[in-house]
Design a protein around this motif. Sequence first.
Motif, PDB file in Angstrom:
ATOM      1  N   SER A  60      -5.218   6.670   6.005  1.00 19.10           N
ATOM      2  CA  SER A  60      -5.823   5.530   6.693  1.00 19.10           C
ATOM      3  C   SER A  60      -5.789   4.275   5.813  1.00 19.10           C
ATOM      4  O   SER A  60      -5.960   3.162   6.289  1.00 19.10           O
ATOM      5  CB  SER A  60      -7.263   5.854   7.101  1.00 19.10           C
ATOM      6  OG  SER A  60      -8.120   5.829   5.975  1.00 19.10           O
ATOM      7  N   LYS A  61      -5.549   4.480   4.520  1.00 20.62           N
ATOM      8  CA  LYS A  61      -5.480   3.329   3.602  1.00 20.62           C
ATOM      9  C   LYS A  61      -4.066   3.079   3.086  1.00 20.62           C
ATOM     10  O   LYS A  61      -3.709   1.939   2.773  1.00 20.62           O
ATOM     11  CB  LYS A  61      -6.380   3.585   2.384  1.00 20.62           C
ATOM     12  CG  LYS A  61      -7.855   3.721   2.674  1.00 20.62           C
ATOM     13  CD  LYS A  61      -8.606   3.962   1.371  1.00 20.62           C
ATOM     14  CE  LYS A  61     -10.073   4.270   1.594  1.00 20.62           C
ATOM     15  NZ  LYS A  61     -10.735   4.726   0.352  1.00 20.62           N
ATOM     16  N   TYR A  62      -3.306   4.138   2.961  1.00 21.56           N
ATOM     17  CA  TYR A  62      -2.019   4.024   2.270  1.00 21.56           C
ATOM     18  C   TYR A  62      -0.874   4.490   3.151  1.00 21.56           C
ATOM     19  O   TYR A  62      -1.058   5.320   4.043  1.00 21.56           O
ATOM     20  CB  TYR A  62      -2.039   4.851   0.968  1.00 21.56           C
ATOM     21  CG  TYR A  62      -3.112   4.400   0.008  1.00 21.56           C
ATOM     22  CD1 TYR A  62      -2.976   3.223  -0.735  1.00 21.56           C
ATOM     23  CD2 TYR A  62      -4.296   5.129  -0.143  1.00 21.56           C
ATOM     24  CE1 TYR A  62      -3.969   2.796  -1.605  1.00 21.56           C
ATOM     25  CE2 TYR A  62      -5.294   4.713  -1.013  1.00 21.56           C
ATOM     26  CZ  TYR A  62      -5.124   3.542  -1.741  1.00 21.56           C
ATOM     27  OH  TYR A  62      -6.106   3.116  -2.586  1.00 21.56           O
ATOM     28  N   ASN A  71       0.805  -1.232   0.000  1.00 19.54           N
ATOM     29  CA  ASN A  71       0.000   0.000   0.000  1.00 19.54           C
ATOM     30  C   ASN A  71       0.836   1.279   0.000  1.00 19.54           C
ATOM     31  O   ASN A  71       0.381   2.323   0.458  1.00 19.54           O
ATOM     32  CB  ASN A  71      -0.964  -0.003   1.204  1.00 19.54           C
ATOM     33  CG  ASN A  71      -0.234   0.197   2.516  1.00 19.54           C
ATOM     34  OD1 ASN A  71       0.948  -0.133   2.610  1.00 19.54           O
ATOM     35  ND2 ASN A  71      -0.936   0.729   3.517  1.00 19.54           N
TER      36      ASN A  71
END
Lengths: 391, 391
Positions: A120-122, A91
């Motif tokens: 929050s994702k990467y 990610n």
Amino acid sequence: MATPYTRRNFLKTSSVMAVSAAGGLLTVGCGGGDSGSDELLPLVNPYYTQAVHGPYERISIGRLELAEGGVLPNCELAVATFGTLNADKSNAILIPTWYSGTSKIMEQVYVGPDHALDPSKYFIVIVNQIGNGLSTSPHNIGGALGGPNFPKVRISDDVRAQHRLLTEHFGIRSLALVVGGSMGAQQTYEWAVRYPDMVKRAAPLAGTACNTEHDFLFTKTLKDALSSDPGFDAGRYDLPEDVAAGLGRHAKMWTVMGWSTEFFRLNRHRALGFDSLRAFVDGFMIPYFAPMDPNNLLAMAWKWQRGDVSLLTGGDKAAALGRIKAKVFVMPFSTDMFFPPSDCLAEQVLIPNSAFRPITTVDGHLGLFGTDADAIAQVDLNLRELLALPA
Amino acid sequence: MATPYTRRNFLKTSSVMAVSAAGGLLTVGCGGGDSGSDELLPLVNPYYTQAVHGPYERISIGRLELAEGGVLPNCELAVATFGTLNADKSNAILIPTWYSGTSKIMEQVYVGPDHALDPSKYFIVIVNQIGNGLSTSPHNIGGALGGPNFPKVRISDDVRAQHRLLTEHFGIRSLALVVGGSMGAQQTYEWAVRYPDMVKRAAPLAGTACNTEHDFLFTKTLKDALSSDPGFDAGRYDLPEDVAAGLGRHAKMWTVMGWSTEFFRLNRHRALGFDSLRAFVDGFMIPYFAPMDPNNLLAMAWKWQRGDVSLLTGGDKAAALGRIKAKVFVMPFSTDMFFPPSDCLAEQVLIPNSAFRPITTVDGHLGLFGTDADAIAQVDLNLRELLALPA
């Protein structure tokens, strides 16, 4: 605040003192050798600091041999990261920086929970380009390579340095996305061409893979504005203020080419809070560039002029762009006067698995600054779509 | 060829000699008064001569009071005419000149039996603008108004001077057409607004009625390139060569903004006979501007920046353009970077009896030079149509 020591002050004092100290702000190495006519001590410039651009971490990637033949004995990259690298290290997103920019503006404009580049994702890694004032740069390297003696650095040198940083320091072997604007786009293209297996997606904003002759000359006029100032003194000025006139002309030329004719016709500068173009120049453009180190700007400009992925393929642009395995969204800004959509389209058609996704804005190239929220929303929309594509 | 005397040579010799002579090239008036620190003798510049730009006739229109408050005690306009004025004096066409240009290029590119501006049908009067080096200009006026002391001249001053020339010298009371490009378009608009009953048709090429803030700033960067050269010496240089570096930067900035990104992407500069952009700059753009007098260029640039027909109507642009009675074809060049079609269209919609007729070309603003034969053919086609409309 301590009186900042300047290079020439240092040289003057170092002629009578063996070692000096700059109010604790700097660690100054001993130049040694002759009396140091070519040895320049690092300049103190309060603009290039954690206070203004932090937080970032300076990470050494060691000795970097440069494409043009020079060497950076200890190349340090200033790095800002956001989010967490996941277990399979899939990610990671890399963001290189543009001319005059640092990791800070990339963070402020492009990174956050409301953006496609969501920590929050990467795991988002913003790497300041060599010469930008936070990473190893003319103003801060000191010694025989300081100031105007800084070696010539290519886009490919930055990308190789970043590759070493990502692989050796972070253990990253795959990039979900490389995204950058302007010189950041040049680095994005270089990444996708040079490391095709590592880059899964690429989003060059407002930039080209191979710089054009027109852009080369525009950049030359910017360089000339700085170097023609008598205060520049062949790069051996004391402070940016000594080159204020040249920096001011450089800022005006950026105003002419950086925004667009439509930007001013539609009074966008007034919408940004300035009563007149003069107020916009005096209150925004000139102050923006004024604290920057001219040798830093010139090092970046030299690099910008020569951005060219085809150096890897003997000058064959189609072969270079044909190497790309990443999914690519080519995103020029519609009113850009020096990386115009037409130049970007001519490259996009040579890239497999690519799409032409121009961003509609009247803010020209400097819409990259985030002045047009709708343009950034378009960027986010495209990046979300790109990130949703299978790697 | 006689060694050209220069201003400072004159000042030096005049301090010991009462009267001097420049190899017969100049008639030098006696400055009188104090030792002449503000009195500048005319410069000899072989570029501004009949040999290079002739044939033209210098016609005095007498004393010209200027909009900004200054005075030209003896305003001389350099005029080139083609064809014959018909019996009812209804076939006169006026062509004013652009920045850096003279009557010669207008003749070469736009006038002839193969063009709409056909001397067998029309009496064509090309008037060199004040400050362009052939008409009364900083470099040739001498005395207290010479060089950097030349008074500020407005577009409206040129137009009033031309009006006096046409009415008093030629007895012309009606113009079949006023047509000009760039600053020539600024004068064309001023003519149509100021003398609506006299101007039957107007064709502004690649220019605006009211200069934009963006264009103002672009022109400022051009001025800065000249005046920032230490050799400029506040306008008291000896020869253009003393300002060669500034003139060179000015030429490069013209290259960036004067053509277009498409021009270079499509290698139009190579089509014009130059192997590279550098060869184009070194072989065409720099030599073009090199012999020109910087004070002349600065006088024109100041005027260009402030072109504004609304000065006649208290700042009301719509009211000014609404005064126009001429049939008007508004003809921007499609890739113009500083008089873009969008700015011209915004004005055209305010002009009664007008049509928007953009010229499609990749050559940008300097397509005015005639580098794109197809663009000139489009201009001719439009001018023929306009001239065929009833007055």
